[in-house]
Write a protein that holds these residues in place. Structure first.
Motif, mmCIF file in Angstrom:
data_model
loop_
_atom_site.group_PDB
_atom_site.id
_atom_site.type_symbol
_atom_site.label_atom_id
_atom_site.label_comp_id
_atom_site.label_asym_id
_atom_site.label_seq_id
_atom_site.Cartn_x
_atom_site.Cartn_y
_atom_site.Cartn_z
ATOM 1 N N ILE A 1 0.830 -1.198 0.000
ATOM 2 C CA ILE A 1 0.000 0.000 0.000
ATOM 3 C C ILE A 1 0.869 1.254 0.000
ATOM 4 C CG2 ILE A 1 -2.062 -0.997 1.018
ATOM 5 C CD1 ILE A 1 -1.124 0.114 3.694
ATOM 6 N N PHE B 1 3.551 2.211 1.751
ATOM 7 C CA PHE B 1 4.073 2.820 2.978
ATOM 8 C C PHE B 1 5.531 2.403 3.132
ATOM 9 C CE2 PHE B 1 1.991 4.584 6.946
ATOM 10 C CZ PHE B 1 3.139 5.218 7.335
ATOM 11 N N THR C 1 -4.048 6.442 7.542
ATOM 12 C CA THR C 1 -4.098 6.008 6.137
ATOM 13 C C THR C 1 -4.086 4.490 6.020
ATOM 14 O OG1 THR C 1 -1.762 6.562 6.147
ATOM 15 C CG2 THR C 1 -3.212 7.996 4.920
ATOM 16 N N ARG D 1 -6.990 2.271 4.219
ATOM 17 C CA ARG D 1 -6.759 1.352 3.121
ATOM 18 C C ARG D 1 -7.188 -0.068 3.437
ATOM 19 N NH1 ARG D 1 -3.704 1.848 -1.398
ATOM 20 N NH2 ARG D 1 -4.504 -0.180 -1.962
ATOM 21 N N ARG E 1 17.204 8.989 4.686
ATOM 22 C CA ARG E 1 17.598 9.253 6.066
ATOM 23 C C ARG E 1 16.405 9.103 7.002
ATOM 24 N NH1 ARG E 1 20.256 9.044 8.716
ATOM 25 N NH2 ARG E 1 21.422 10.751 9.580
ATOM 26 N N LEU E 2 15.230 9.507 6.522
ATOM 27 C CA LEU E 2 14.038 9.345 7.359
ATOM 28 C C LEU E 2 13.723 7.866 7.553
ATOM 29 C CD1 LEU E 2 11.629 12.103 6.049
ATOM 30 C CD2 LEU E 2 13.013 12.122 8.081
ATOM 31 N N GLN E 3 14.169 7.037 6.609
ATOM 32 C CA GLN E 3 13.958 5.597 6.744
ATOM 33 C C GLN E 3 15.149 4.916 7.394
ATOM 34 O OE1 GLN E 3 13.239 4.661 2.691
ATOM 35 N NE2 GLN E 3 11.093 5.259 2.765
ATOM 36 N N ASN E 4 16.058 5.708 7.928
ATOM 37 C CA ASN E 4 17.202 5.185 8.680
ATOM 38 C C ASN E 4 18.185 4.428 7.797
ATOM 39 O OD1 ASN E 4 18.768 4.842 10.877
ATOM 40 N ND2 ASN E 4 17.263 3.750 12.090
ATOM 41 N N SER F 1 3.309 9.893 -2.213
ATOM 42 C CA SER F 1 2.296 9.322 -1.343
ATOM 43 C C SER F 1 1.676 10.459 -0.516
ATOM 44 C CB SER F 1 2.989 8.315 -0.436
ATOM 45 O OG SER F 1 2.119 7.738 0.426
ATOM 46 N N PRO F 2 0.408 10.490 -0.180
ATOM 47 C CA PRO F 2 -0.599 9.449 -0.368
ATOM 48 C C PRO F 2 -1.297 9.460 -1.712
ATOM 49 C CG PRO F 2 -1.520 11.248 0.899
ATOM 50 C CD PRO F 2 -0.100 11.595 0.648
ATOM 51 N N VAL G 1 7.789 14.852 4.112
ATOM 52 C CA VAL G 1 7.337 14.282 5.387
ATOM 53 C C VAL G 1 6.013 13.555 5.203
ATOM 54 C CG1 VAL G 1 6.540 14.867 7.702
ATOM 55 C CG2 VAL G 1 8.599 15.907 6.806
ATOM 56 N N ASN H 1 6.327 10.258 3.816
ATOM 57 C CA ASN H 1 6.854 9.228 4.705
ATOM 58 C C ASN H 1 5.907 8.782 5.796
ATOM 59 O OD1 ASN H 1 9.638 8.145 4.403
ATOM 60 N ND2 ASN H 1 9.962 10.280 3.877
ATOM 61 N N VAL H 2 4.884 9.553 6.074
ATOM 62 C CA VAL H 2 4.006 9.135 7.173
ATOM 63 C C VAL H 2 2.645 8.650 6.692
ATOM 64 C CG1 VAL H 2 5.111 10.623 8.847
ATOM 65 C CG2 VAL H 2 3.119 11.450 7.622
ATOM 66 N N THR H 3 2.481 8.504 5.383
ATOM 67 C CA THR H 3 1.178 8.042 4.914
ATOM 68 C C THR H 3 1.322 6.875 3.956
ATOM 69 O OG1 THR H 3 1.328 9.682 3.196
ATOM 70 C CG2 THR H 3 -0.054 10.230 5.063
ATOM 71 N N ALA H 4 0.257 6.087 3.887
ATOM 72 C CA ALA H 4 0.182 5.046 2.868
ATOM 73 C C ALA H 4 -0.492 5.634 1.647
ATOM 74 C CB ALA H 4 -0.612 3.860 3.388
ATOM 75 N N ARG H 5 -0.400 4.907 0.536
ATOM 76 C CA ARG H 5 -1.067 5.378 -0.667
ATOM 77 C C ARG H 5 -2.564 5.105 -0.557
ATOM 78 N NH1 ARG H 5 0.681 1.816 -3.973
ATOM 79 N NH2 ARG H 5 2.661 2.831 -4.221
ATOM 80 N N LEU H 6 -3.361 6.105 -0.963
ATOM 81 C CA LEU H 6 -4.811 5.920 -0.881
ATOM 82 C C LEU H 6 -5.358 5.450 -2.217
ATOM 83 C CD1 LEU H 6 -5.728 9.057 1.188
ATOM 84 C CD2 LEU H 6 -5.774 6.712 1.940
#
Lengths: 359, 157, 155, 297
Positions: A116, A118, A189, A193, D39-42, D191-192, D257, D260-265
């Motif tokens: 999805i 993420f 989100t 989903r 970097r946000l994903q480490n 995303s989203p 940002v 990085n904090v949401t899933a795809r809708l």
């Protein structure tokens, strides 16, 4: 506009080959046809050889539930020759089984989130998974295919130092899993989903005989560890984790909650190591001759091995019924009528393992 | 959502988790299972490893007194290490580097206690003794013939 | 080294094809793309699309049913392209020697440039293999250009 | 002697230089985006100049030509994006710019339809739906700008109401800016709302069949797009360069940002959310300027 989409066999969302033939009406899937067999190697035929080599072959049916496959195979062959494994070996096997469930569930959750879009949490899941793999590398010597189960026991011991490390690992892992759980359960989100998507009713789940987290997500409390205990699960009681709604969300939440269950079981197993004897391997005096079957709760559900010996080193017949094989027919009715965007999500929440599926 | 925000904030501040692999050397835990090496001074050419290997990657050539090990075909299970009666096989801890061809490793066996070698040496000694007895000129042609035989086998294999 | 050759070395896009293995190596390739062994440091990007890919990573023994698809994928990739056989199964067949359902190693189907041994491969080995494959990309392009020149000269 | 205050510098030389620099700036921004996301994903992430390596590499690859129409649309896509960026930089009519930018999307959609790939079809369908989602919001925002400044000309933003008084658009249209932030992920394909290029669902959407140079052209067009979108947001505070760049950086960071904090809708969810929230913001803003009487007929 009616079009047909070939979803697979080479598709970004799956790492393994599987083909879904989707008849589309705009964005809605009208019809779905499942075609498998891209992974068929003919392993059941290959099993008709030296039973010691079979342990290594059974590992390589599927790389994600290696430990479960080889444990199941070894238990079945041990049954054909009436061999009882030492207690220490049983404890080590149980620890390994639960460690593997951790890594498999983290993988499944990660891939679900990736399907999805993420990316961030997907990376986090894989980062956590690396810790489990490190633990595997320390205890068994390999990251994915462990190769410690042989007929009659295990080949690597878990000493007191390693047991201490395992305890530390449990603490770290639990903290990380709690973080992960918070992030997944509270994200708007993700819920948007997954909730209400791909609903499998309890009746449908029972009709199709689905197993594992898929069944438990649809309110069917079927867990081999509780129903027909094997290795050490007679002593360690396992209560099946059940969710009622039956959608993608429920199936994922079952997996998230089972992470903590696995950590708990490992914690219960570590003290048992100190009491168990030093033997980790029992040499068999007879050759396999009878029939026997075993069932194991793999991360994806019930795993079944039937073994038949013919009083020689070679086995007569091994039959494997894997968990994905039981779950496979389940996603076809769910995909019908769903959005194209949800096809990948629905299949991934079944955690399909095509290596198991086709053998 | 807030938890994820906090997490990505933490990630941004902390050092990346990535290992700097090709620039820093490979590190592994003790007891990692990689490919195997054969000790020619210990092997007795019994052929147990060849029979037990699930991937059929070990070939013992008894006449040529050497072990052919198909590195690329080995599955690193360690079964041969367990069955070896003389502990001639040991498992490495460093993985094999990728290559542009398939790797095959030949190991020459020099253990004098191996039955095959003992037999050969006995035969050679007997031949030598037999050659020395009738005439001194007989030693010349006997040796090359033996070597040629080995060569033929090699090409056919 | 021209700018294009440099950038070719810096930006390998890979397509990951799992044919019929035990997916242990698939997992290690995934591990390569994720934080611990982050291959995107070298510009590696996983595209699910053969038309955008430079490097094909093939995992597992090629099953009979998948043979045709592998050839299709290979033909769809634009030149220069490199095929990497990841793991013992793809390189030689490994433990599945003699199973009836597959046609053995990958090089019976498409030409293979790099073999990564290991069952299962370590992510470090995959990174090494990718780095080895990068040199081959430029080599192949030069060869293609030479052939083009030759054919033009002949015409 | 031309000095820095000379209008020629600001009317012709500066936009021309910016138009040439636009793909470089856009590419660097995408590079920074990829590094920052990593970097946000480490993880360490690719170098910042990675997008340029990608494009250069694509120019050295073989072209597998599906059909010629497909290629023409790639070029048309690039040209319209460049044209709309140029019009924006040279202070042309805002309405024309918006439609020109929409036209570039149309070319991408047509490109998707011109090949016989199912993934391209679905991707183009989704691209169209995305256009339907963001275009009304964008047009309404432009309409609000017109209402405040009295003209569709960009020059009017500097000197609206009366020549002496130059109030930034941000003060009168804060909610319209928020609405722009809302459709930012659609335009930047993040995303989203990155449904048209959801590679987990439909490979790369409309650009699935492009190879070699033409994929490179599409990528360069994307560099321009990033620059265009951020420059458009910069119009909301033209009076002060520092604030203007700060605003652009804010929009850029916001998109990263949120990515990085949401899933795809899903498509339906996207349309619902964007319409409801976007229209609400715009109506409230409209009411505000109508009540305070800051509008010019």
């Amino acid at each position: 506009m009616k079009t047909t989409i070939q979803f697979g066999p080479q598709h970004p969302v799956w790492v393994e080959p599987l083909r879904l033939k989707l008849t589309m009406d705009g964005e809605i899937v009208k019809d779905c046809e499942l075609e498998a067999g891209f992974c068929h190697r003919g392993l059941e035929k290959k099993f008709e050889w030296d039973y010691n080599k079979g342990a290594y072959l059974s590992e390589r049916i599927c790389g994600i539930c290696t430990q479960h496959h080889s444990t199941c195979y070894c238990t079945a062959v041990e049954g054909t020759m009436g061999l009882e494994i030492p207690r220490r070996a049983a404890v080590i096997r149980t620890i390994m089984l639960e460690l593997e469930r951790l890594h498999s569930h983290l993988l499944a959750i990660g891939l679900t989130l990736e399907s999805i879009g993420f990316e961030n949490l997907f990376m986090l899941c894989f980062r956590n998974r690396e810790i489990v793999l490190d633990m595997f590398e320390r205890t068994t010597g390999n990251r994915v295919l462990h190769g410690i189960n042989i007929v009659g026991g295990v080949i690597r011991n878990i000493g007191p130092e390693m047991a201490k490390e395992l305890e530390d690992f449990c603490d770290i892992m639990e903290k990380r899993c709690l973080d992960l759980k918070d992030m997944i359960l509270k994200s708007y989100t993700i819920r948007e989903r997954m909730q209400g998507v791909g609903v499998m009713s309890e009746q449908l789940a029972r009709d199709l005989c689905v197993v594992g987290p898929v069944a438990r997500g649809s309110n069917v409390p079927y867990d081999i560890r509780a129903v027909a205990p094997y290795v050490l699960y007679n002593e360690i009681k396992v209560k099946p984790i059940v969710e009622t709604s039956g959608d993608c969300w429920a199936r994922s939440v079952v997996r998230v909650r089972e992470l903590f269950q696995s950590i708990d079981i490992i914690r219960q197993c570590i003290p048992l190591l100190a009491d168990a004897g030093e033997d980790i391997f029992a040499k068999s005096k007879t050759l396999p001759e009878k029939e026997y079957f075993t069932r194991v709760e793999a991360p994806r559900g019930e795993l079944f091995y039937y073994a038949k010996g013919k009083k020689s080193k070679e086995m007569d017949r091994i039959k494997v019924r894997t968990s994905t094989y039981g779950n496979g027919p389940g996603f076809v009715p769910l995909i019908k009528g769903s959005h194209l965007a949800d096809v990948g999500l629905i299949t991934i929440t079944f955690d399909p393992c095509i290596g198991c599926f086709d053998r | 959502m807030l938890k994820i925000l906090a997490n990505i904030g933490k990630n941004l501040i902390s050092k990346p988790y990535t290992s700097n692999y090709p620039f820093t050397p490979y590190q592994h835990f003790p007891g990692v299972r990689a490919d195997v090496t054969f000790d020619g001074t210990k092997c007795i050419l019994c052929g147990l490893c060849q029979r037990s290997c699930p991937a059929e990657c070990i070939l013992i050539h008894k006449e040529q007194e050497q072990i052919e090990y198909l590195n690329t075909q080995c599955i690193r299970c360690g079964y041969c290490v367990r069955v070896c009666p003389t502990n001639a096989i040991s498992q490495n801890e460093v993985y094999t580097k990728p290559s542009r061809q398939r790797l095959t490793v030949y190991t020459k066996v020099t253990n004098e206690n191996a039955p095959v070698i003992k037999k050969r040496m006995a035969a050679e000694a007997a031949k030598k003794a037999a050659a020395e007895k009738p005439a001194t000129a007989g030693t010349g042609p006997a040796k090359p013939a033996g070597e040629k035989k080995v060569d033929e086998k090699k090409t056919s294999a | 080294m021209s700018l294009i050759e440099l950038s070719r070395k810096k930006s390998p896009w890979v397509i990951h094809v799992g044919t019929g293995g035990c997916n242990g190596c698939d997992l290690e390739i995934l591990a390569c793309l994720t934080p611990r062994f982050d291959a995107s440091r070298f510009g590696v990007m996983s595209t699910g699309n053969p038309k955008h890919a430079d490097i094909m990573l093939v995992v597992g023994p090629v099953t009979l049913k998948y043979k045709e698809i592998i050839t299709n994928l290979y033909n769809q990739m634009p030149d220069p392209k490199v095929v990497i056989a990841v793991g013992t199964c793809a390189s030689t067949g490994g433990i599945y020697q003699g199973c009836y359902g597959h046609c053995g190693s990958l090089d019976k189907v498409v030409p293979v440039d790099v073999y990564i041994p290991g069952c299962n491969v370590r992510p470090e080995a995959v990174i090494d293999g990718l780095v080895l494959g990068l040199d081959i990309l430029n080599e192949k392009e030069r060869k293609i250009l030479e052939e083009k020149k030759k054919s033009k000269g002949a015409a | 002697m031309i000095t820095l205050d000379d209008p020629i510098i600001w009317k012709i030389a500066f936009p021309a230089v910016m138009l040439i620099l636009a793909p470089i700036i856009g590419g660097l921004l995408i590079g920074i985006d990829r590094k920052l996301t990593a970097r946000l994903q480490n993880r360490a992430g690719p170098p910042i100049v990675q997008p340029f390596y990608d494009v250069l590499k694509l120019f050295g690859k073989e072209d597998k030509i599906v059909n010629k129409t497909y290629l023409v649309f790639a070029v048309a896509y690039l040209l319209t994006v460049v044209l709309s960026t140029g019009l924006l930089l040279f202070h042309y009519d805002l309405l024309v710019i918006t439609f020109m930018f929409g036209l570039s999307f149309i070319f991408l959609v047509l490109a998707g339809y011109s090949v016989r790939s199912q993934f391209s079809y679905v991707g183009s369908n989704r691209e169209l739906l995305q256009m339907l989602t963001y275009e009304p919001i964008l047009l309404l925002v432009v309409f609000l700008d017109r209402l405040v400044t009295g003209s569709f000309q960009i020059d009017a933003i500097w000197s609206f109401t009366e020549p002496a008084k130059t109030e930034p658009l941000l003060y009168t249209l804060p909610l319209a800016l928020l609405a722009l932030f809302l459709i930012l992920p659609i335009q930047l394909r993040k995303s989203p709302y990155d449904i048209a290029e959801a590679h987990q669902e439909i490979a790369q959407g409309p650009v699935t069949e492009y190879t070699g140079k033409f994929l490179g052209l599409v990528t360069i067009a994307h560099f321009y797009e990033v620059f265009f979108v951020l420059w458009f947001i910069g119009l909301y505070f033209v009076q002060n360069w520092a604030v203007r760049i700060g605003l652009m950086a804010l929009a850029f960071l916001f998109s990263i940002v949120i990515d990085n904090v949401t899933a795809r809708l899903r498509v339906d969810q996207m349309i619902r959310q964007v319409y409801i929230i976007g229209l609400l913001l715009i109506i409230v803003n409209l009411a505000y300027i109508l009540i305070t009487g800051k509008w010019i007929a």
